[in-house]
Design a protein around this motif. Structure first.
Motif, mmCIF file in Angstrom:
data_model
loop_
_atom_site.group_PDB
_atom_site.id
_atom_site.type_symbol
_atom_site.label_atom_id
_atom_site.label_comp_id
_atom_site.label_asym_id
_atom_site.label_seq_id
_atom_site.Cartn_x
_atom_site.Cartn_y
_atom_site.Cartn_z
ATOM 1 N N ARG A 49 0.842 -1.187 0.000
ATOM 2 C CA ARG A 49 0.000 0.000 0.000
ATOM 3 C C ARG A 49 0.877 1.235 0.000
ATOM 4 O O ARG A 49 2.083 1.157 0.113
ATOM 5 N N GLY A 50 0.193 2.370 -0.261
ATOM 6 C CA GLY A 50 0.957 3.600 -0.451
ATOM 7 C C GLY A 50 1.047 3.857 -1.944
ATOM 8 O O GLY A 50 1.432 2.945 -2.700
ATOM 9 N N ALA A 51 0.682 5.040 -2.384
ATOM 10 C CA ALA A 51 0.563 5.287 -3.819
ATOM 11 C C ALA A 51 1.765 4.826 -4.638
ATOM 12 O O ALA A 51 1.615 4.003 -5.545
ATOM 13 N N PRO A 52 2.986 5.288 -4.360
ATOM 14 C CA PRO A 52 4.106 4.824 -5.196
ATOM 15 C C PRO A 52 4.347 3.322 -5.122
ATOM 16 O O PRO A 52 4.633 2.685 -6.133
ATOM 17 N N ARG A 92 -8.053 -0.709 -6.527
ATOM 18 C CA ARG A 92 -8.314 0.447 -5.646
ATOM 19 C C ARG A 92 -8.428 1.693 -6.530
ATOM 20 O O ARG A 92 -7.682 1.826 -7.508
ATOM 21 N N CYS A 160 -0.894 8.868 8.800
ATOM 22 C CA CYS A 160 -0.790 7.648 8.011
ATOM 23 C C CYS A 160 0.672 7.243 7.829
ATOM 24 O O CYS A 160 1.509 7.531 8.695
ATOM 25 N N ASN A 161 0.957 6.586 6.707
ATOM 26 C CA ASN A 161 2.357 6.183 6.460
ATOM 27 C C ASN A 161 2.720 6.551 5.042
ATOM 28 O O ASN A 161 2.109 6.042 4.087
ATOM 29 N N THR A 172 8.295 9.419 1.157
ATOM 30 C CA THR A 172 8.046 10.792 0.717
ATOM 31 C C THR A 172 7.935 11.669 1.974
ATOM 32 O O THR A 172 8.885 12.360 2.319
ATOM 33 N N GLN A 199 -2.252 2.901 10.022
ATOM 34 C CA GLN A 199 -0.971 2.923 9.312
ATOM 35 C C GLN A 199 0.066 3.773 10.062
ATOM 36 O O GLN A 199 1.264 3.532 9.972
ATOM 37 N N CYS A 239 0.646 11.716 -0.261
ATOM 38 C CA CYS A 239 -0.513 12.004 -1.108
ATOM 39 C C CYS A 239 -0.812 10.797 -1.979
ATOM 40 O O CYS A 239 0.073 10.003 -2.287
ATOM 41 N N ASP A 240 -2.044 10.695 -2.364
ATOM 42 C CA ASP A 240 -2.465 9.601 -3.249
ATOM 43 C C ASP A 240 -2.878 10.102 -4.619
ATOM 44 O O ASP A 240 -2.823 9.367 -5.597
ATOM 45 N N ASN A 250 -5.594 12.237 0.269
ATOM 46 C CA ASN A 250 -4.677 11.491 1.112
ATOM 47 C C ASN A 250 -5.504 10.758 2.156
ATOM 48 O O ASN A 250 -6.730 10.882 2.214
ATOM 49 N N LYS A 251 -4.833 9.948 2.974
ATOM 50 C CA LYS A 251 -5.533 9.142 3.964
ATOM 51 C C LYS A 251 -6.585 9.929 4.747
ATOM 52 O O LYS A 251 -6.348 11.087 5.102
ATOM 53 N N PHE A 317 -10.027 7.791 2.193
ATOM 54 C CA PHE A 317 -9.267 9.024 1.915
ATOM 55 C C PHE A 317 -10.166 10.226 2.107
ATOM 56 O O PHE A 317 -11.395 10.096 2.151
HETATM 57 C C1 LIG Z 1 3.536 7.697 -0.175
HETATM 58 S S1 LIG Z 1 1.871 7.631 -0.517
HETATM 59 C C2 LIG Z 1 1.245 7.074 0.996
HETATM 60 C C3 LIG Z 1 -0.210 7.333 1.128
HETATM 61 O O1 LIG Z 1 -0.967 6.147 0.839
HETATM 62 C C4 LIG Z 1 -1.689 5.810 1.996
HETATM 63 O O2 LIG Z 1 -2.910 5.197 1.752
HETATM 64 P P1 LIG Z 1 -3.042 3.579 1.917
HETATM 65 O O3 LIG Z 1 -2.306 3.204 3.158
HETATM 66 O O4 LIG Z 1 -4.539 3.372 2.003
HETATM 67 O O5 LIG Z 1 -2.456 3.012 0.655
HETATM 68 C C5 LIG Z 1 -1.890 7.129 2.698
HETATM 69 O O6 LIG Z 1 -2.872 7.913 2.065
HETATM 70 C C6 LIG Z 1 -0.521 7.710 2.536
HETATM 71 O O7 LIG Z 1 -0.406 9.069 2.754
#
Ligand SMILES: CSC[C@H]1O[C@H](OP(=O)(O)O)[C@H](O)[C@@H]1O
Length: 348
Positions: A49-52, A92, A160-161, A172, A199, A239-240, A250-251, A317
């Motif tokens: 998880r996490g956009a990148p 997603r 979040c993370n 990031t 997270q 950010c997502d 974002n989260k 989000f």
């Molecule tokens: C570096 S982007 C991380 C971003 O993604 C997280 O969402 P998720 O845990 O649901 O994938 C969260 O929004 C983070 O800020």
């Protein structure tokens, strides 16, 4: 810095090795997957998880999903590829990196159209590895730009993370914290738990603690008191999806933190690679916000904490209006308002 890469290929390049983030912080387990369905499932269930990191996993996932294709014409292979792309894209909806990575893989496929299918498959492997490598370079630059805005001994809050395991290893929002730690900046980080999947407490606190960075976990509703007490000098979040006007998805909970930061006159920084900026999406109102299973709220970690028969609302989000954002830090530099003008400039 000894980085943890959350999604990578094995030596033989026939399996993806994923850090299963649903098991952290109590268990560090890597899983090996090679089926498209397993990639979809890993993204959906936030094992990765996490956009990148989602973008990196999607690149590897679609390569692994088509590398053994029996198609013997380009058109048949392209059709199989597009079915795989549509399937992974359904995992997603909010993080643009998923779609960015899949589109990039398709662009490479089309670019190599005249080559043999074996050569095309090799090109897709190369593109998937480039996505990982380039994200590592982007995160390093984001960390440098981010650190330029901070001073030693600052109190930092994050939500979040957006660390190494949400990206390709360098992070990031957490990137400047790692870089500052290497330079003995002495940051004191406050990590919001980030309900419902925590997270912030499960992943960010784990990441920072692993490298010896001073981290304090707080419940999400404690962000105001630590700001009011003067413990926070800056907020850094990931950010997502960044819309063309600078609105940021974002989260869930991020927008509340941003509004609090504005109230307490604390700079609020969003950090992310340009692969998370979506110039095709005009404003935050146009961003599809993922709704997730109610169980994450009432039984996320094995204990019933609400009557299961009541109604639940679980948006994963929210959108922070650009007016609450001090700067958006990318690998191409620090973007300040007016975002509609200045975001466009970084793509010129
Ligand atoms: C570096 S982007 C991380 C971003 O993604 C997280 O969402 P998720 O845990 O649901 O994938 C969260 O929004 C983070 O800020």
């Amino acid at each position: 810095m000894n980085i943890i890469v959350p999604a990578k290929l094995n030596e033989a390049k026939d399996k993806m090795i994923l850090l299963d983030q649903t098991l952290l912080p109590t268990e560090t387990r890597y899983i090996e997957i090679d089926k498209l369905e397993d990639t979809w499932d890993a993204i959906k269930k936030l094992r990765v998880r996490g956009a990148p990191a989602i973008g990196v996993a999607a690149g590897f996932g679609i390569y692994l999903g088509v590398k053994d294709s029996k198609a013997n014409t380009y058109d048949d292979f392209y059709e199989e590829f597009m079915e795989a792309k549509k399937y992974l894209a359904s995992s997603r909806p909010t993080a643009v990196n998923l779609f960015w990575a899949l589109n990039r893989m398709e662009d490479r496929l089309v670019k190599e159209k005249e080559k043999s299918l074996d050569e095309i498959k090799k090109s897709l492997l190369e593109e998937s590895e480039d996505i990982l490598r380039e994200d590592q370079e982007m995160c390093k630059k984001i960390s440098e730009y981010g650190l330029s805005l901070l001073k030693p001994n600052m109190g930092l809050l994050t939500h979040c993370n957006a660390g190494g395991i949400a990206t390709s290893g360098y992070g990031t929002a957490l990137g400047p914290m790692y870089l500052g730690h290497e330079k003995s900046y002495g940051f004191k980080v406050f990590s919001d738990e980030t309900r419902p999947l925590n997270q912030g407490s499960r992943l960010t606190a784990w990441e920072l603690n692993e490298v010896g960075i001073d981290v304090t976990v707080i419940c999400d509703d404690m962000a105001s008191i630590v700001m009011k007490q003067g413990k926070i000098d800056a907020v850094l979040v990931g950010c997502d999806r960044v819309a063309a006007n600078g609105d940021v998805a974002n989260k869930i909970g991020t927008s509340g933190v941003a509004i609090l930061a504005k109230e307490y006159n604390i700079p609020f920084y969003v950090l992310g690679p340009t692969s998370t900026i979506d110039m095709e999406t005009a404003t935050g109102d146009d961003i599809n916000i993922e709704l997730r299973d109610s169980k994450e709220i009432y039984n996320g970690f094995g204990k019933i904490t609400a009557p299961p028969e009541v109604k639940f609302y679980n948006p994963a989000f929210d959108v922070t209006d650009h007016k609450y954002i001090t700067a958006i830090i990318t690998e191409k530099g620090i973007v300040k308002p007016p975002y509609d003008e200045n975001l466009r400039k970084i793509f010129q």
